[in-house]
Design a protein around this motif. Structure first.
Motif, mmCIF file in Angstrom:
data_model
loop_
_atom_site.group_PDB
_atom_site.id
_atom_site.type_symbol
_atom_site.label_atom_id
_atom_site.label_comp_id
_atom_site.label_asym_id
_atom_site.label_seq_id
_atom_site.Cartn_x
_atom_site.Cartn_y
_atom_site.Cartn_z
ATOM 1 N N VAL A 148 -2.492 7.156 4.528
ATOM 2 C CA VAL A 148 -1.431 5.968 4.183
ATOM 3 C C VAL A 148 -1.615 4.892 5.204
ATOM 4 O O VAL A 148 -2.475 4.856 6.148
ATOM 5 C CB VAL A 148 -0.116 6.809 4.423
ATOM 6 N N THR A 149 -0.986 3.708 4.663
ATOM 7 C CA THR A 149 -1.139 2.702 5.439
ATOM 8 C C THR A 149 -0.015 2.687 6.614
ATOM 9 O O THR A 149 0.793 3.365 6.654
ATOM 10 C CB THR A 149 -0.594 1.219 4.547
ATOM 11 N N LYS A 150 -0.542 2.004 7.678
ATOM 12 C CA LYS A 150 0.358 2.043 8.896
ATOM 13 C C LYS A 150 1.623 1.217 8.753
ATOM 14 O O LYS A 150 1.656 0.249 8.169
ATOM 15 C CB LYS A 150 -0.578 1.360 10.093
ATOM 16 N N GLY A 194 0.743 -1.196 0.114
ATOM 17 C CA GLY A 194 0.081 0.103 0.025
ATOM 18 C C GLY A 194 0.803 1.254 -0.031
ATOM 19 O O GLY A 194 2.081 1.195 -0.109
ATOM 20 N N ILE A 195 0.250 2.568 -0.200
ATOM 21 C CA ILE A 195 0.863 3.607 -0.182
ATOM 22 C C ILE A 195 1.035 4.037 1.526
ATOM 23 O O ILE A 195 0.291 4.181 2.359
ATOM 24 C CB ILE A 195 0.004 4.914 -0.589
ATOM 25 N N SER A 196 2.373 3.905 1.930
ATOM 26 C CA SER A 196 2.849 4.299 3.139
ATOM 27 C C SER A 196 3.632 5.691 3.393
ATOM 28 O O SER A 196 3.700 6.143 4.448
ATOM 29 C CB SER A 196 3.844 3.125 3.705
ATOM 30 N N SER A 197 3.750 6.468 2.269
ATOM 31 C CA SER A 197 4.557 7.619 2.331
ATOM 32 C C SER A 197 4.092 8.540 1.048
ATOM 33 O O SER A 197 3.711 7.938 0.046
ATOM 34 C CB SER A 197 6.095 7.237 2.549
ATOM 35 N N ILE A 198 4.538 9.884 1.069
ATOM 36 C CA ILE A 198 4.388 10.626 -0.032
ATOM 37 C C ILE A 198 5.800 10.794 -0.497
ATOM 38 O O ILE A 198 6.803 11.234 0.361
ATOM 39 C CB ILE A 198 3.789 11.873 0.440
ATOM 40 N N ASP A 199 6.183 10.606 -1.971
ATOM 41 C CA ASP A 199 7.384 10.881 -2.485
ATOM 42 C C ASP A 199 7.578 12.322 -3.207
ATOM 43 O O ASP A 199 6.704 12.619 -3.989
ATOM 44 C CB ASP A 199 7.775 9.883 -3.654
ATOM 45 N N GLU A 200 8.342 13.148 -2.751
ATOM 46 C CA GLU A 200 8.566 14.615 -3.179
ATOM 47 C C GLU A 200 9.554 14.539 -4.469
ATOM 48 O O GLU A 200 10.618 14.451 -4.405
ATOM 49 C CB GLU A 200 8.945 15.517 -1.917
ATOM 50 N N LEU A 201 8.893 14.406 -5.740
ATOM 51 C CA LEU A 201 9.625 14.666 -6.997
ATOM 52 C C LEU A 201 10.671 13.809 -7.146
ATOM 53 O O LEU A 201 11.849 14.243 -6.894
ATOM 54 C CB LEU A 201 9.882 16.210 -6.861
ATOM 55 N N PRO A 202 10.290 12.609 -7.580
ATOM 56 C CA PRO A 202 11.464 11.782 -7.862
ATOM 57 C C PRO A 202 12.284 12.332 -8.877
ATOM 58 O O PRO A 202 11.886 12.954 -9.768
ATOM 59 C CB PRO A 202 10.710 10.446 -8.292
ATOM 60 N N PRO A 203 13.850 11.939 -8.858
ATOM 61 C CA PRO A 203 14.566 12.627 -9.766
ATOM 62 C C PRO A 203 14.524 11.844 -11.409
ATOM 63 O O PRO A 203 13.894 10.822 -11.373
ATOM 64 C CB PRO A 203 16.068 11.947 -9.337
ATOM 65 N N GLY A 217 9.037 -2.771 1.199
ATOM 66 C CA GLY A 217 7.993 -3.309 0.189
ATOM 67 C C GLY A 217 6.748 -2.793 0.225
ATOM 68 O O GLY A 217 5.852 -3.110 -0.579
ATOM 69 N N GLN A 218 6.628 -1.470 0.518
ATOM 70 C CA GLN A 218 5.431 -0.750 0.309
ATOM 71 C C GLN A 218 5.738 0.367 -0.740
ATOM 72 O O GLN A 218 6.615 0.066 -1.544
ATOM 73 C CB GLN A 218 5.068 0.143 1.789
ATOM 74 N N ALA A 219 5.011 1.346 -1.037
ATOM 75 C CA ALA A 219 4.793 2.399 -1.938
ATOM 76 C C ALA A 219 4.659 3.723 -1.517
ATOM 77 O O ALA A 219 4.209 4.167 -0.399
ATOM 78 C CB ALA A 219 3.878 1.957 -2.951
ATOM 79 N N ALA A 220 5.620 4.626 -2.104
ATOM 80 C CA ALA A 220 5.501 6.092 -1.738
ATOM 81 C C ALA A 220 4.623 6.810 -3.067
ATOM 82 O O ALA A 220 4.813 6.547 -4.448
ATOM 83 C CB ALA A 220 6.856 6.648 -1.888
ATOM 84 N N PHE A 221 3.584 7.493 -2.562
ATOM 85 C CA PHE A 221 2.775 7.998 -3.604
ATOM 86 C C PHE A 221 3.565 9.165 -4.207
ATOM 87 O O PHE A 221 3.993 10.147 -3.717
ATOM 88 C CB PHE A 221 1.484 8.705 -2.842
ATOM 89 N N VAL A 222 3.535 9.095 -5.527
ATOM 90 C CA VAL A 222 4.058 10.214 -6.401
ATOM 91 C C VAL A 222 3.332 11.372 -6.814
ATOM 92 O O VAL A 222 3.517 12.666 -7.064
ATOM 93 C CB VAL A 222 5.180 9.629 -7.723
ATOM 94 N N GLY A 223 2.025 10.646 -7.434
ATOM 95 C CA GLY A 223 1.135 11.727 -8.009
ATOM 96 C C GLY A 223 -0.052 11.004 -9.047
ATOM 97 O O GLY A 223 -0.050 9.768 -8.638
ATOM 98 N N ILE A 224 -0.519 11.769 -9.688
ATOM 99 C CA ILE A 224 -1.580 11.175 -10.404
ATOM 100 C C ILE A 224 -1.242 11.271 -11.975
ATOM 101 O O ILE A 224 -0.792 12.435 -12.408
ATOM 102 C CB ILE A 224 -3.186 11.592 -10.182
ATOM 103 N N VAL A 225 -1.977 10.310 -12.851
ATOM 104 C CA VAL A 225 -1.916 10.391 -14.169
ATOM 105 C C VAL A 225 -2.952 11.614 -14.726
ATOM 106 O O VAL A 225 -3.966 11.666 -14.352
ATOM 107 C CB VAL A 225 -2.351 8.996 -14.781
#
Length: 226
Positions: free
Chosen positions: A224-226, A121-130, A180-188
């Protein structure tokens, strides 16, 4: 729709012929045991998009999707026809970078929002991946696909080579994390004339919702997931 040089969007909302009678009003309750989560199909009687992420303003729970998906007041259903809520608010139309925004689906009280996408699941927010960073997305039409960031990210846009088809608008874009979780980048949002897929960054979406969303009395927060 305006052209914004090479970054003009081809809006990818999937429009289809309505086969049901459009009913007036909004029911107070949805079907039992229904969940709202990133990457799920969200449809009205006339269009299909994808859920980007879930969040809340105080006790009001929302699915966030692309601005051009907005159908004012229309009921929203999942892929099997369960009602999940209605389009309550939006800002922008996604025609140009300056007009990119959001659409909010207000969830009925017995619809459960979750940041889980199955095994992770989404466990964090990713600020602008390189540039060059690996990213993945889930779309209602093209399902899961992965690619990479094709340009240096800005506070307005993340450009990628992700596959995006009609109906994928609003879909969740994420990066895998070490646990093994995911960081939210944004939306299409859509694709450009160069074939790149435009991703609206999570921070920008949150900032716009706080500025132009349904209320300024409470801050918009992601689930976000715990």
């Amino acid at each position: 729709m305006k052209n914004n040089i090479s970054l003009a969007l081809r809006v990818i909302t999937f429009i289809f012929v309505a086969v049901a009678l459009v009913l007036g009003g909004v029911p107070a309750i949805a079907n039992a045991a229904v969940h709202a989560y990133p990457g799920m199909q969200i449809s009205t009687d006339t269009s299909t998009c994808t859920a980007g992420m879930v969040g809340h303003i105080g006790s009001a729970r929302y699915v966030v999707t692309a601005a051009h998906c907005y159908k004012p007041g229309e009921r929203v259903y999942d892929s099997v026809g369960n009602g999940i809520g209605w389009y309550e608010a939006a800002y922008g139309n996604d025609d140009t970078v300056e007009e990119e925004g959001f659409a909010l689906v207000r969830l009925w009280n017995n619809v459960t929002p979750t940041a889980s996408m199955g095994k992770f699941g989404i466990s964090s927010i990713d600020e602008l991946p390189p540039q060059g960073a690996a990213v993945c997305k889930i779309g209602a039409t093209s399902n899961w696909s992965c690619g990479s960031v094709t340009r240096a990210s800005t506070s307005d846009r993340v450009m990628s080579d992700l596959e995006a088809l009609p109906g994928d608008s609003g879909g969740v874009v994420y990066r895998g994390t070490a646990d093994g979780q995911a960081a939210f980048v944004g939306i299409v949002l859509g694709t450009t004339v160069l074939g790149e897929t435009v991703v609206e960054p999570a921070e920008k979406i949150q900032r716009l919702i706080n500025s132009y969303g349904p209320t300024a009395s409470n801050e918009f927060r992601w689930y976000v997931t715990k």
